[in-house]
Design a protein around this motif. Sequence first.
Motif, PDB file in Angstrom:
ATOM      1  N   UNK A  67       0.863  -1.183   0.000  1.00  0.00           N
ATOM      2  CA  UNK A  67       0.000   0.000   0.000  1.00  0.00           C
ATOM      3  C   UNK A  67       0.898   1.231   0.000  1.00  0.00           C
ATOM      4  N   UNK A  68       0.322   2.376  -0.321  1.00  0.00           N
ATOM      5  CA  UNK A  68       1.120   3.592  -0.466  1.00  0.00           C
ATOM      6  C   UNK A  68       1.790   4.000   0.840  1.00  0.00           C
ATOM      7  N   UNK A  69       1.083   3.875   1.959  1.00  0.00           N
ATOM      8  CA  UNK A  69       1.628   4.316   3.239  1.00  0.00           C
ATOM      9  C   UNK A  69       2.901   3.544   3.590  1.00  0.00           C
ATOM     10  N   UNK A  70       2.864   2.231   3.424  1.00  0.00           N
ATOM     11  CA  UNK A  70       4.032   1.407   3.738  1.00  0.00           C
ATOM     12  C   UNK A  70       5.207   1.771   2.841  1.00  0.00           C
ATOM     13  N   UNK A  71       4.932   1.986   1.573  1.00  0.00           N
ATOM     14  CA  UNK A  71       5.995   2.319   0.628  1.00  0.00           C
ATOM     15  C   UNK A  71       6.634   3.657   0.970  1.00  0.00           C
ATOM     16  N   UNK A  72       5.830   4.647   1.285  1.00  0.00           N
ATOM     17  CA  UNK A  72       6.377   5.969   1.607  1.00  0.00           C
ATOM     18  C   UNK A  72       7.175   5.921   2.907  1.00  0.00           C
ATOM     19  N   UNK A  73       6.673   5.203   3.885  1.00  0.00           N
ATOM     20  CA  UNK A  73       7.388   5.078   5.154  1.00  0.00           C
ATOM     21  C   UNK A  73       8.743   4.395   4.951  1.00  0.00           C
ATOM     22  N   UNK A  74       8.739   3.294   4.212  1.00  0.00           N
ATOM     23  CA  UNK A  74       9.965   2.534   3.999  1.00  0.00           C
ATOM     24  C   UNK A  74      10.967   3.320   3.161  1.00  0.00           C
ATOM     25  N   UNK A  75      10.490   3.960   2.107  1.00  0.00           N
ATOM     26  CA  UNK A  75      11.380   4.743   1.254  1.00  0.00           C
ATOM     27  C   UNK A  75      12.039   5.875   2.038  1.00  0.00           C
ATOM     28  N   UNK A  76      11.259   6.526   2.890  1.00  0.00           N
ATOM     29  CA  UNK A  76      11.799   7.613   3.705  1.00  0.00           C
ATOM     30  C   UNK A  76      12.906   7.141   4.636  1.00  0.00           C
ATOM     31  N   UNK A  77      12.679   6.006   5.282  1.00  0.00           N
ATOM     32  CA  UNK A  77      13.694   5.482   6.204  1.00  0.00           C
ATOM     33  C   UNK A  77      14.927   4.985   5.460  1.00  0.00           C
ATOM     34  N   UNK A  78      14.716   4.368   4.295  1.00  0.00           N
ATOM     35  CA  UNK A  78      15.858   3.928   3.494  1.00  0.00           C
ATOM     36  C   UNK A  78      16.704   5.120   3.045  1.00  0.00           C
ATOM     37  N   UNK A  79      16.040   6.199   2.666  1.00  0.00           N
ATOM     38  CA  UNK A  79      16.772   7.404   2.257  1.00  0.00           C
ATOM     39  C   UNK A  79      17.583   7.949   3.429  1.00  0.00           C
ATOM     40  N   UNK A  80      17.007   7.956   4.621  1.00  0.00           N
ATOM     41  CA  UNK A  80      17.730   8.441   5.798  1.00  0.00           C
ATOM     42  C   UNK A  80      18.959   7.589   6.097  1.00  0.00           C
ATOM     43  N   UNK A  81      18.785   6.273   6.064  1.00  0.00           N
ATOM     44  CA  UNK A  81      19.886   5.361   6.387  1.00  0.00           C
ATOM     45  C   UNK A  81      21.015   5.492   5.375  1.00  0.00           C
ATOM     46  N   UNK A  82      20.687   5.458   4.104  1.00  0.00           N
ATOM     47  CA  UNK A  82      21.724   5.515   3.074  1.00  0.00           C
ATOM     48  C   UNK A  82      22.389   6.888   3.009  1.00  0.00           C
ATOM     49  N   UNK A  83      21.643   7.944   3.283  1.00  0.00           N
ATOM     50  CA  UNK A  83      22.237   9.283   3.319  1.00  0.00           C
ATOM     51  C   UNK A  83      23.220   9.397   4.473  1.00  0.00           C
ATOM     52  N   UNK A  84      22.850   8.830   5.605  1.00  0.00           N
ATOM     53  CA  UNK A  84      23.719   8.856   6.780  1.00  0.00           C
ATOM     54  C   UNK A  84      25.022   8.092   6.525  1.00  0.00           C
ATOM     55  N   UNK A  85      24.926   6.981   5.823  1.00  0.00           N
ATOM     56  CA  UNK A  85      26.101   6.162   5.554  1.00  0.00           C
ATOM     57  C   UNK A  85      26.853   6.601   4.299  1.00  0.00           C
ATOM     58  N   UNK A  86      26.218   7.438   3.485  1.00  0.00           N
ATOM     59  CA  UNK A  86      26.847   7.867   2.237  1.00  0.00           C
ATOM     60  C   UNK A  86      26.843   6.791   1.171  1.00  0.00           C
ATOM     61  N   UNK A  87      25.770   5.990   1.135  1.00  0.00           N
ATOM     62  CA  UNK A  87      25.640   4.910   0.161  1.00  0.00           C
ATOM     63  C   UNK A  87      24.667   5.340  -0.936  1.00  0.00           C
ATOM     64  N   UNK A  88      25.065   5.313  -2.195  1.00  0.00           N
ATOM     65  CA  UNK A  88      24.126   5.624  -3.285  1.00  0.00           C
ATOM     66  C   UNK A  88      22.938   4.670  -3.231  1.00  0.00           C
ATOM     67  N   UNK A  89      21.730   5.201  -3.456  1.00  0.00           N
ATOM     68  CA  UNK A  89      20.514   4.424  -3.188  1.00  0.00           C
ATOM     69  C   UNK A  89      19.503   4.550  -4.307  1.00  0.00           C
ATOM     70  N   UNK A  90      18.904   3.408  -4.673  1.00  0.00           N
ATOM     71  CA  UNK A  90      17.801   3.343  -5.631  1.00  0.00           C
ATOM     72  C   UNK A  90      16.676   2.563  -4.967  1.00  0.00           C
ATOM     73  N   UNK A  91      15.462   3.100  -5.016  1.00  0.00           N
ATOM     74  CA  UNK A  91      14.322   2.429  -4.384  1.00  0.00           C
ATOM     75  C   UNK A  91      13.696   1.439  -5.356  1.00  0.00           C
TER      76      UNK A  91
END
Length: 275
Positions: free
Chosen positions: A30-54
């Motif tokens: 569902x949209x809510x789960x996808x937006x929540x997960x994408x947001x957290x993945x972006x935070x984690x990868x930005x913090x670690x400096x890892x290039x990220x594709x959803x």
Amino acid sequence: MTNIITLNDSIAFGGNYPFVLIAGPCVIEDEALIMETAGQLKEITSRLGIPFIFKASYDKANRSSIHSFRGPGLDEGLEILAKVKEKFEVSVTSDIHEPNQAAKAAEVLDILQIPAFLCRQTDLLVAAAATGKIVNVKKGQFLAPWDMKNVVTKLKESGNEQILLTERGSTFGYNNLVVDMRSLISMNELGTPIVFDATHSVQIPGGNGTTTGGKREFVPYLSRAAAAVGISAIFMEVHPNPDEALSDGPNMVKLEKLEEVLKPIQEIDRLIKNL
């Protein structure tokens, strides 16, 4: 020599570029789960400096049972992925299953993914190539790594040299897969950057009767081994609560565990590539 495939200013595959993480839930639940997960993945990868594709699938067309959840479908799924792309400023990818999906999917997706079961489907490959987008082809569980040369040739002769190949395990008897790390080297010798699919590689296909099983506890170890070979990207299906996921739960990484899984992979990648 391996081609360097450039997606944008911050993401490139091949050579000594840092590994790219391709990650997200197996399917769009569902949209809510996808937006929540994408947001957290972006935070984690930005913090670690890892290039990220959803990544998340709009349709799981190859489920074990006809009664299994497949996703919202092409139109609604692409709408959700477009929202992820806009809100979090990330690139997105998903599977295409039929040639007539390629052009529409390419309006949203930055990379078109070809499922392992369909990796030799000529019409699908030609349609994907025609979009001009990067095409990521998963090696069939039934193919030797050097057999992917024919897949690469089909795409190149269709006018597209922006090709990624993904290792996702090979059939090993019944209901089991094994990863031969030599496969990563053999496919890389075809001149294409290599992606390692860490979560599908630990699947137990059809192992639960009407669903696929898996052993997610092996994901960190196989990922580290792949990083030591020098791959260009790692694909992981990630979910806030895999045990309640509607597809591929047993092999998905729990979102809250992802950062501790990624840190050793990143250290190995930096060591191997002298980053």
